[in-house]
Write a protein that holds these residues in place. Structure first.
Motif, PDB file in Angstrom:
ATOM      1  N   MET A  94      92.060 -25.552  77.235  1.00 36.59           N
ATOM      2  CA  MET A  94      91.063 -26.059  78.149  1.00 36.59           C
ATOM      3  C   MET A  94      91.480 -26.191  79.600  1.00 36.59           C
ATOM      4  SD  MET A  94      89.342 -28.872  75.625  1.00 36.59           S
ATOM      5  CE  MET A  94      87.915 -29.358  76.515  1.00 36.59           C
ATOM      6  N   LEU A  95      92.642 -26.703  79.722  1.00 34.30           N
ATOM      7  CA  LEU A  95      93.216 -27.031  81.178  1.00 34.30           C
ATOM      8  C   LEU A  95      93.639 -25.432  81.598  1.00 34.30           C
ATOM      9  CD1 LEU A  95      95.764 -30.211  80.620  1.00 34.30           C
ATOM     10  CD2 LEU A  95      93.410 -30.018  81.670  1.00 34.30           C
ATOM     11  N   ALA A  96      94.113 -24.786  80.801  1.00 36.40           N
ATOM     12  CA  ALA A  96      94.575 -23.432  81.404  1.00 36.40           C
ATOM     13  C   ALA A  96      93.166 -22.571  81.776  1.00 36.40           C
ATOM     14  CB  ALA A  96      95.193 -22.443  80.068  1.00 36.40           C
ATOM     15  N   ALA A  97      92.279 -22.684  81.093  1.00 35.58           N
ATOM     16  CA  ALA A  97      90.926 -22.163  81.522  1.00 35.58           C
ATOM     17  C   ALA A  97      90.277 -22.429  82.946  1.00 35.58           C
ATOM     18  CB  ALA A  97      89.995 -22.585  80.497  1.00 35.58           C
ATOM     19  N   ALA A 199      80.970 -25.794  80.880  1.00 34.00           N
ATOM     20  CA  ALA A 199      80.424 -26.218  81.892  1.00 34.00           C
ATOM     21  C   ALA A 199      81.042 -27.532  82.570  1.00 34.00           C
ATOM     22  CB  ALA A 199      78.786 -26.545  81.622  1.00 34.00           C
ATOM     23  N   ASP A 200      81.281 -28.565  81.667  1.00 34.55           N
ATOM     24  CA  ASP A 200      82.039 -29.737  82.221  1.00 34.55           C
ATOM     25  C   ASP A 200      83.294 -29.338  82.939  1.00 34.55           C
ATOM     26  OD1 ASP A 200      79.811 -30.818  80.932  1.00 34.55           O
ATOM     27  OD2 ASP A 200      81.240 -31.623  79.236  1.00 34.55           O
ATOM     28  N   LEU A 201      83.960 -28.401  82.240  1.00 32.55           N
ATOM     29  CA  LEU A 201      85.570 -27.866  83.161  1.00 32.55           C
ATOM     30  C   LEU A 201      85.139 -27.216  84.456  1.00 32.55           C
ATOM     31  CD1 LEU A 201      87.144 -27.079  79.938  1.00 32.55           C
ATOM     32  CD2 LEU A 201      87.703 -29.081  81.244  1.00 32.55           C
ATOM     33  N   GLN A 202      84.087 -26.216  84.320  1.00 25.57           N
ATOM     34  CA  GLN A 202      83.781 -25.659  85.684  1.00 25.57           C
ATOM     35  C   GLN A 202      83.417 -26.473  86.717  1.00 25.57           C
ATOM     36  OE1 GLN A 202      81.235 -22.809  83.747  1.00 25.57           O
ATOM     37  NE2 GLN A 202      82.498 -21.298  84.797  1.00 25.57           N
ATOM     38  N   GLN A 203      82.545 -27.516  86.443  1.00 30.44           N
ATOM     39  CA  GLN A 203      82.201 -28.585  87.315  1.00 30.44           C
ATOM     40  C   GLN A 203      83.505 -29.448  87.912  1.00 30.44           C
ATOM     41  OE1 GLN A 203      79.210 -28.451  88.728  1.00 30.44           O
ATOM     42  NE2 GLN A 203      79.510 -30.297  90.004  1.00 30.44           N
TER      43      GLN A 203
END
Ligand code: URA
Length: 215
Positions: A94-97, A199-203
């Motif tokens: 998730m972090l790498a994304a 979506a959360d991570l992109q934000q």
């Protein structure tokens, strides 16, 4: 002879304005390492009874971003490191994304010892352990917080709101912008939530660049 030559070199460096020959040891890193050692035999709550290793936290002591999970699972209890099991593998992805490595953030949990059968930590266990996390935040002084899952978010934000509500907006914890997304273990159980997590991570990534670059 050699000593004299070295002394002359050092004097030259000092005269040129360099005050320290070796880079100073990272004080925050040392402080965290000392505290991890000091707390390893903590007996403040019942979770200590079933503990193999206390999982203090790890990562960059000067991190811009601090990631906060719930509590250690079996692999973490054995290794003494946060997020190293299956959920940890997903957290790393998730972090790498969003172009972050584990090494550049700091990762910690609400409770530092594994709850039996991975149950949610009880209110009294969270309360007993919270000073350690607050101390870590005070030392690291992160500029952003990412709460993984409901336990982390509700505990840190003193909230009883649902994940749906908590994920919807940016929060402030002690004036630090804070964000909520699904816990990776929850995503492993419910892959259909991955869309929402993305979506959360992109934000989060968007805000990261804004805050980091001051735009
Ligand atoms: N789940 C967590 O919340 N933290 C860990 O360290 C591992 C699994």
């Amino acid at each position: 002879m050699v000593n004299k030559a070295i002394r002359q070199q050092l004097e030259l460096l000092l005269q040129s304005g360099i005050k320290e020959i070796y880079p100073p040891v990272d004080k925050r890193g040392q402080q965290l390492a000392d505290l991890a050692l000091e707390y390893q035999n903590c007996q403040k709550c019942e979770l200590s009874q079933g503990r193999t290793k206390l999982v203090y936290g790890e990562g960059n002591p000067g991190a811009f971003i601090m990631v906060i999970g719930e509590g250690p699972g079996a692999s973490e209890d054995l290794s003494g490191r946060p997020f190293v099991g299956k959920a940890g593998e997903l957290l790393t992805k998730m972090l790498a994304a969003i172009n972050l490595s584990r090494e550049e953030v700091y990762i910690a949990n609400i409770v530092k010892c594994r709850p039996p059968s991975n149950r949610n930590p009880l209110p009294e266990e969270r309360l007993a352990c919270l000073p350690y996390l607050l101390e870590q935040i005070a030392i690291i002084q992160p500029r952003m917080l990412l709460f993984m899952g409901l336990v982390a978010a509700q505990t840190m934000l003193c909230s009883s709101e649902s994940m749906g509500e908590l994920r919807q907006r940016e929060h402030l914890f002690q004036n630090i912008p804070a964000f909520v997304t699904y816990h990776p273990a929850a995503l492993l159980r419910n892959p259909n939530w991955k869309h929402g997590a993305w979506a959360d991570l992109q934000q989060f990534e968007k805000r990261y660049y804004q805050l980091r670059d001051g735009s």
